[in-house]
Design an enzyme around this catalytic site. Structure first.
Site, PDB file in Angstrom:
ATOM      1  N   LYS A 250       0.814  -1.215   0.000  1.00  0.00           N
ATOM      2  CA  LYS A 250       0.000   0.000   0.000  1.00  0.00           C
ATOM      3  C   LYS A 250       0.850   1.268   0.000  1.00  0.00           C
ATOM      4  O   LYS A 250       0.384   2.326  -0.381  1.00  0.00           O
ATOM      5  CB  LYS A 250      -0.974   0.003   1.175  1.00  0.00           C
ATOM      6  CG  LYS A 250      -2.100  -1.015   1.029  1.00  0.00           C
ATOM      7  CD  LYS A 250      -3.431  -0.364   0.998  1.00  0.00           C
ATOM      8  CE  LYS A 250      -4.611  -1.285   0.719  1.00  0.00           C
ATOM      9  NZ  LYS A 250      -4.551  -2.647   1.212  1.00  0.00           N
TER      10      LYS A 250
ATOM     11  N   SER B 272       1.221  -9.994  -0.484  1.00  0.00           N
ATOM     12  CA  SER B 272       0.924  -8.563  -0.398  1.00  0.00           C
ATOM     13  C   SER B 272       1.199  -7.906   0.947  1.00  0.00           C
ATOM     14  O   SER B 272       1.321  -6.682   0.998  1.00  0.00           O
ATOM     15  CB  SER B 272      -0.544  -8.329  -0.778  1.00  0.00           C
ATOM     16  OG  SER B 272      -1.386  -9.119   0.047  1.00  0.00           O
TER      17      SER B 272
HETATM   18  C1  LIG Z   1      -5.255  -3.676   0.822  1.00  0.00           C
HETATM   19  C2  LIG Z   1      -4.655  -5.026   0.763  1.00  0.00           C
HETATM   20  C3  LIG Z   1      -5.027  -5.959  -0.228  1.00  0.00           C
HETATM   21  C4  LIG Z   1      -6.101  -5.703  -1.250  1.00  0.00           C
HETATM   22  O1  LIG Z   1      -5.847  -4.568  -2.052  1.00  0.00           O
HETATM   23  P1  LIG Z   1      -7.016  -3.874  -2.854  1.00  0.00           P
HETATM   24  O2  LIG Z   1      -6.360  -2.818  -3.646  1.00  0.00           O
HETATM   25  O3  LIG Z   1      -8.008  -3.335  -1.867  1.00  0.00           O
HETATM   26  O4  LIG Z   1      -7.664  -4.929  -3.704  1.00  0.00           O
HETATM   27  C5  LIG Z   1      -4.365  -7.189  -0.240  1.00  0.00           C
HETATM   28  N1  LIG Z   1      -3.416  -7.498   0.676  1.00  0.00           N
HETATM   29  C6  LIG Z   1      -3.048  -6.632   1.636  1.00  0.00           C
HETATM   30  C7  LIG Z   1      -2.005  -7.039   2.599  1.00  0.00           C
HETATM   31  C8  LIG Z   1      -3.647  -5.361   1.718  1.00  0.00           C
HETATM   32  O5  LIG Z   1      -3.277  -4.507   2.680  1.00  0.00           O
END
Ligand SMILES: *Cc1c(COP(=O)(O)O)cnc(C)c1O
Length: 323
Positions: free
Chosen positions: A53, A305
């Site tokens: 993010k 992520s």
């Molecule tokens: C926000 C987030 C997501 C999903 O991202 P989007 O853009 O809302 O689809 C996935 N994994 C993590 C760790 C996140 O913080």
């Protein structure tokens, strides 16, 4: 604003250079054996602040004019987006205000303060906090930085896709956690623009998958928000969604919905075989592979992520629980 293009992603990369880490892409021997084709992990859990993010938040803030920067930025996120906005704003010398409800636990509040943001505690729900953030933006002239449905946020997340293509030009399939769709839209745009034959997989949890419901309905719909191990994938896509739903419609090849037990299994596999501490949302790609949801065909990249998980919860999952 016209549709985002590859050019916007390159501009984003230029803009966030030095603010964001370029993260490693590592071969996973255990998942490669499991699938019978090379599997690589894009380790965005190692990004500064613990999730991708930071890319979108840094790009959105860095793209503001000097006047806008002087008036500060505001958000109402409790999670990875709030951390990212606080950190990016501090790096860029911009004042950040984060609105949180009284329900947000003290350790999360302190974590956002520690990143240099001003925290305002208001109301009793995420909606109250969101409303207060909007009001603050209108009254103070501060810029609201949304978590996903914003061109500069999507472009920032897309820089992750540019890195993958450069690190592994032969990639054939990519697995991307999917919630509001900023990550998916950016990464899929980057990769399909450069290599149209790539197969994209979006991964959500079964409990409260708002993008899935919206794709089915052909318009943004609300779903009941339920507790899930993949809490960073919770929440709606916004009834006024402008960007991520249409981009997901255009760029998504396959969508997979995971039960909680699979997400727990993904977290355990990451810990035991990859030596990675992951939050549920960060482990859904690994979980989808372990569940046999992806057909082996060419090199696969899994976007890992994020890692911001409560350590007690992580321990429960590692010890065999799935809640
Ligand atoms: C926000 C987030 C997501 C999903 O991202 P989007 O853009 O809302 O689809 C996935 N994994 C993590 C760790 C996140 O913080």
């Amino acid at each position: 604003m016209s549709a985002l293009s590859l050019h916007d992603l390159y501009l984003a990369r230029q803009r966030i250079h030095g603010l964001v880490r370029s993260t490693p892409l590592e071969l996973s021997p255990s998942l490669s054996r499991h699938l019978g084709t090379p599997v690589y992990l894009k380790l965005e859990a190692l990004q500064t602040t613990g999730s991708f993010k930071l890319r979108g938040a840094s790009n959105a803030i860095a793209a503001l004019s000097a006047e806008q920067r002087a008036c500060g930025v505001v958000t109402a996120s409790t999670g990875n987006h709030g951390r990212a906005v606080a950190h990016a704003a501090a790096q860029l010398g911009v004042k950040a205000t984060v609105f949180l409800s009284q329900l947000v636990p003290a350790n999360k509040v302190q974590a956002i303060r520690d990143l240099g943001a001003e925290v305002c505690i208001v109301g009793h729900s995420q909606d109250d906090a969101q409303q207060a953030a909007q009001q603050h933006a209108e009254q103070q002239g501060a810029t609201l930085i949304p978590p996903f449905d914003h061109p500069q946020v999507i472009a920032g997340q897309g820089t992750l896709g540019l890195e993958i293509i450069e690190q592994l030009p032969e990639v054939e399939q990519v697995l991307i956690p999917l919630s509001g769709g900023g990550l998916f839209a950016g990464v899929a745009l980057a990769m399909k623009s450069i290599k149209p034959a790539i197969t994209t997989h979006g991964i959500s949890m079964q409990r409260g998958a708002a993008m899935y419901a919206s794709l089915q309905a052909g318009k943004p719909v609300e779903v009941e928000e339920l507790p899930t191990l993949a809490d960073s994938l919770g929440g709606g896509i916004g009834l006024g969604n402008q960007h991520t739903l249409s981009m997901t419609q255009r760029l998504l090849d396959q969508l997979h919905l995971l039960p909680e037990a699979s997400i727990a299994n993904g977290m355990r596999h990451a810990y035991q075989h990859e030596r990675l501490v992951l939050e549920g949302a960060g482990a859904v790609g690994i979980a989808a592979l372990l569940d046999g949801l992806v057909t082996a065909r060419g090199p696969v990249v899994v976007v890992v992520s994020g890692r911001n998980v409560d350590s007690a919860q992580h321990q429960r999952v590692i010890n065999g629980g799935d809640a």
